[in-house]
Design a protein around this motif. Structure first.
Motif, PDB file in Angstrom:
ATOM      1  N   MET A   1      35.573 -21.754 -30.759  1.00 56.81           N
ATOM      2  CA  MET A   1      36.988 -21.820 -31.138  1.00 56.81           C
ATOM      3  C   MET A   1      37.612 -23.136 -30.688  1.00 56.81           C
ATOM      4  O   MET A   1      38.408 -23.731 -31.406  1.00 56.81           O
ATOM      5  CB  MET A   1      37.729 -20.620 -30.526  1.00 56.81           C
ATOM      6  CG  MET A   1      39.155 -20.466 -31.036  1.00 56.81           C
ATOM      7  SD  MET A   1      39.273 -20.118 -32.818  1.00 56.81           S
ATOM      8  CE  MET A   1      40.542 -21.288 -33.330  1.00 56.81           C
ATOM      9  N   VAL A   2      37.229 -23.591 -29.507  1.00 58.46           N
ATOM     10  CA  VAL A   2      37.764 -24.857 -29.022  1.00 58.46           C
ATOM     11  C   VAL A   2      37.261 -26.004 -29.910  1.00 58.46           C
ATOM     12  O   VAL A   2      38.010 -26.924 -30.245  1.00 58.46           O
ATOM     13  CB  VAL A   2      37.391 -25.089 -27.543  1.00 58.46           C
ATOM     14  CG1 VAL A   2      37.817 -26.470 -27.070  1.00 58.46           C
ATOM     15  CG2 VAL A   2      38.046 -24.016 -26.670  1.00 58.46           C
ATOM     16  N   GLY A   3      36.005 -25.913 -30.329  1.00 57.38           N
ATOM     17  CA  GLY A   3      35.461 -26.919 -31.240  1.00 57.38           C
ATOM     18  C   GLY A   3      36.182 -26.931 -32.583  1.00 57.38           C
ATOM     19  O   GLY A   3      36.454 -27.982 -33.151  1.00 57.38           O
ATOM     20  N   VAL A   4      36.507 -25.749 -33.101  1.00 56.36           N
ATOM     21  CA  VAL A   4      37.224 -25.650 -34.378  1.00 56.36           C
ATOM     22  C   VAL A   4      38.586 -26.334 -34.254  1.00 56.36           C
ATOM     23  O   VAL A   4      38.980 -27.133 -35.103  1.00 56.36           O
ATOM     24  CB  VAL A   4      37.427 -24.178 -34.794  1.00 56.36           C
ATOM     25  CG1 VAL A   4      38.405 -24.071 -35.955  1.00 56.36           C
ATOM     26  CG2 VAL A   4      36.099 -23.539 -35.166  1.00 56.36           C
TER      27      VAL A   4
ATOM     28  N   GLU B   1      39.548 -28.638 -32.403  1.00 61.72           N
ATOM     29  CA  GLU B   1      39.409 -30.088 -32.333  1.00 61.72           C
ATOM     30  C   GLU B   1      39.225 -30.687 -33.734  1.00 61.72           C
ATOM     31  O   GLU B   1      39.538 -31.841 -33.981  1.00 61.72           O
ATOM     32  CB  GLU B   1      38.196 -30.403 -31.457  1.00 61.72           C
ATOM     33  CG  GLU B   1      38.241 -31.764 -30.828  1.00 61.72           C
ATOM     34  CD  GLU B   1      36.883 -32.149 -30.270  1.00 61.72           C
ATOM     35  OE1 GLU B   1      35.933 -31.337 -30.320  1.00 61.72           O
ATOM     36  OE2 GLU B   1      36.760 -33.280 -29.784  1.00 61.72           O
ATOM     37  N   HIS B   2      38.687 -29.888 -34.655  1.00 68.66           N
ATOM     38  CA  HIS B   2      38.332 -30.419 -35.974  1.00 68.66           C
ATOM     39  C   HIS B   2      39.387 -30.224 -37.052  1.00 68.66           C
ATOM     40  O   HIS B   2      39.241 -30.743 -38.146  1.00 68.66           O
ATOM     41  CB  HIS B   2      37.027 -29.767 -36.452  1.00 68.66           C
ATOM     42  CG  HIS B   2      35.843 -30.298 -35.740  1.00 68.66           C
ATOM     43  ND1 HIS B   2      34.902 -29.488 -35.147  1.00 68.66           N
ATOM     44  CD2 HIS B   2      35.451 -31.567 -35.495  1.00 68.66           C
ATOM     45  CE1 HIS B   2      33.979 -30.238 -34.572  1.00 68.66           C
ATOM     46  NE2 HIS B   2      34.287 -31.498 -34.763  1.00 68.66           N
TER      47      HIS B   2
END
Lengths: 303, 303
Positions: free
Chosen positions: B197-200, B202-203
């Protein structure tokens, strides 16, 4: 400093009760009236005392009010707006605290009579508790309140901003569509995922319920806290911010499948790089003052 | 009360440093030696002082030790076990604190010489911080430590249990495969999801980084805390508990798709029922004393 002579709170849950406490603490309102649909909630609100007067109907509560705050679940906004519309004072401001903004504008906007200003709002504050007994005066301290600039008069906007700042919040203004996308990312999708994970844990038959509960401090506990929030409120959020949530969920599944594939193919480098990047975001949040670097207040998050 | 005359800590991160502090606070060990691969870590550990003696090699640290604690990432367990094997004192106990148990048994077990007892262990405690300066004596208070009963001698098991209880932990004994499944549910999969979720976030290009950070208190913040944990440790966990994590991830995707479909088809009843069930689990965790009902320590979790 008094900002509104009379404020009406409709819906007396966590947000409205916190607003009542905060306005009283800072002397921001002359008189605060309140109404909730359930007699039990009205009675509890009377006992707690964050309003000066609890009214039997919403119409009565908004009579003569300079500011009317709609603090009901998003799905109930249209109905209450229709009920109060004929009783609004000319020159009054109507605002709301719903977690979704486009759907609220669609539901409430058409009911607002000429001469009344509607400024949608959303304080990004709350806890996993709900109801009139859960509010407290400092809930909004150092939290953000987002206001939607839907051609609002400047003077009305400035006054509402002053109210939120008086309750300790920082105020940002943005448009409704952007609000709904940002919230889908930082709040709505994370909540859906937390709910899902808690549901999965409940279904894994080889792990007993008592084990899940005993060992929850290992990371799962934070998910259960998020997943303990009010079911009606969250149902309404997902139904009314459907497009943005489905968009972000699609991206989430893509990313998750990529990580799942890295685990299956034992691509340790991919995993390590990913986990290193996410760590940086955490640092920025601490620097921005939206959390503390104290280790989870010593509650202990295990691996 | 002294339980071991001499304890050796190998790997001087959060867990080992907390064990050092806790053993000293309760007088559980006569002498504590320590070793870490990096000179910088050894120097920091010397400064902090949770060991009586920091050694340049692992072999030197385990010389004469009654208890040897392997507190290195799961992927490094085999190598360090091989290095210390010839230097272990007959009658000594070797334990570890790794988050995965079957893989550690496979990696370490073959190196354990006759006359030495290996009892795999896993304290379910930690914070998002790492390194020798992050430990504190109360980390294990009221947390669970899981020990694996791999035909360990009763006396050795009782002694290790007493050590953990002396450091404030509750002890449960189970088999390695069950441990790995339970942890996949309550810890490993939740962490992978938080990382995702944190990666999403960021994107999502239409949402600025500063917005993600400013508005993180809305639920996302807890994900970032979870996703800030040590990348090497987590890479090793996913690579070594692959089967159980992939199993639980499969179930997670199934559930998530069902909720996603309910949003798409606007099935409010399905959502409301689901969210009501997950709320009950939260209550059980609070009753079990693994969290408090205090509202997120007032940090505020918004919707």
């Amino acid at each position: 400093m008094m900002i509104y002579e009379r404020v009406a709170l409709l819906g007396l849950g966590l947000i409205a009760s916190s607003m009542g406490h905060a306005m009283k603490a800072a002397g921001l309102a002359g008189e605060i009236t309140g109404h909730a649909r359930s007699a039990e909630t009205r009675e509890a609100a009377r006992e707690v005392g964050f309003c000066d007067r609890i009214c039997e109907t919403a119409a009565e509560a908004v009579e003569g009010a300079d500011l009317v705050v709609l603090a009901v679940p998003v799905g109930a906004m249209g109905e209450i707006a229709a009920a109060i519309a004929p009783h609004l004072k000319p020159g009054a401001t109507v605002t709301d605290v719903g977690s979704v903004k486009q759907a609220v504008i669609t539901a409430v906007g058409p009911h607002i009579p000429p001469g009344v200003c509607f400024i949608p709002g959303h304080p990004l504050a709350g806890t996993e508790h709900s109801g009139p007994r859960s509010g407290f005066a400092t809930l909004f301290h150092n939290r953000w309140c987002l206001l939607i600039d839907d051609h609002a008069e400047d003077a009305a906007m400035a006054r509402l901003r002053a109210l939120w700042e008086g309750m300790g919040a920082n105020v940002d203004v943005m448009d409704a569509a952007h609000h709904d996308l940002v919230l889908a990312v930082v709040s709505h999708t994370p909540h859906l995922i937390a709910y899902t994970m808690v549901g999965v844990a409940e279904h894994v038959r080889r792990v007993s319920d008592s084990e899940i509960i005993k060992y929850s401090a290992s990371g799962f506990r934070d998910f259960t806290r998020i997943a303990a929030s009010d079911p009606t409120m969250w149902r309404d959020i997902f139904l009314t911010n459907k497009e943005a949530v489905l968009d972000i969920l699609g991206r989430f599944s893509e990313e998750l499948f990529a990580l799942q594939r890295a685990i299956r193919t034992e691509d340790g480098e991919h995993l390590h790089d990913y986990f290193t990047r996410t760590r940086a975001i955490r640092r920025s949040i601490i620097e921005a003052g939206q959390d503390t670097s104290a280790a989870d207040f010593g509650r202990g998050v295990a691996r």
